[in-house]
Enzyme design. Structure first.
Site, PDB file in Angstrom:
ATOM      1  N   CYS A   1     -27.076 -18.817  27.055  1.00 34.62           N
ATOM      2  CA  CYS A   1     -27.132 -17.261  27.222  1.00 34.62           C
ATOM      3  C   CYS A   1     -27.336 -16.955  26.193  1.00 34.62           C
ATOM      4  CB  CYS A   1     -25.037 -17.451  27.033  1.00 34.62           C
ATOM      5  SG  CYS A   1     -24.627 -16.741  26.192  1.00 34.62           S
TER       6      CYS A   1
ATOM      7  N   CYS B   1     -25.672 -14.944  23.772  1.00 31.16           N
ATOM      8  CA  CYS B   1     -24.769 -15.631  22.537  1.00 31.16           C
ATOM      9  C   CYS B   1     -25.950 -16.299  21.374  1.00 31.16           C
ATOM     10  CB  CYS B   1     -24.500 -17.409  23.400  1.00 31.16           C
ATOM     11  SG  CYS B   1     -23.093 -17.055  24.401  1.00 31.16           S
TER      12      CYS B   1
END
Length: 111
Positions: free
Chosen positions: A33, A36
């Protein structure tokens, strides 16, 4: 009291989060991700800035499906602020520093 961000698994969730004496910010993330990676410095900042009033844990979503399902995580990054078994706050997606600190201030100043 806090030791920075603690990495946990489904097996540790009850002990580290639900039985914690302090509110716990749970950061759900994934290695694949990109957003993230943008959130990680903010999570570390929160852990350092609120170490006297808050425990911060991070949990990778793929190997921990039980907690992901229990807390309705549909996308990452996701944050859940939990005290005892009560969900105080929930966000999904990237949030900025001001929003994160504001969200924490609201709940931590009530304790």
């Amino acid at each position: 009291m806090s030791k920075g961000v603690i990495t946990i698994t489904d097996a540790e969730f009850e002990t580290e989060v639900l039985k914690s004496e302090q509110p716990v910010l749970v950061y759900f993330w994934a290695s694949w991700c990109g957003p993230c990676q943008l959130m990680s410095p903010l999570i570390n900042l929160a852990a350092n800035q609120y170490s006297d009033r808050l425990k911060v844990v991070k949990m990778e979503v793929d190997p921990n499906p039980l907690s992901v399902k229990q807390y309705g995580v549909e996308g990452v990054p996701a944050l859940r602020l939990i005290q005892g078994e009560k969900l105080l706050e929930s966000t999904e997606g990237v949030i900025n520093k001001e929003k994160l600190l504001s969200l924490l201030e609201i709940h931590l100043n009530n304790n």
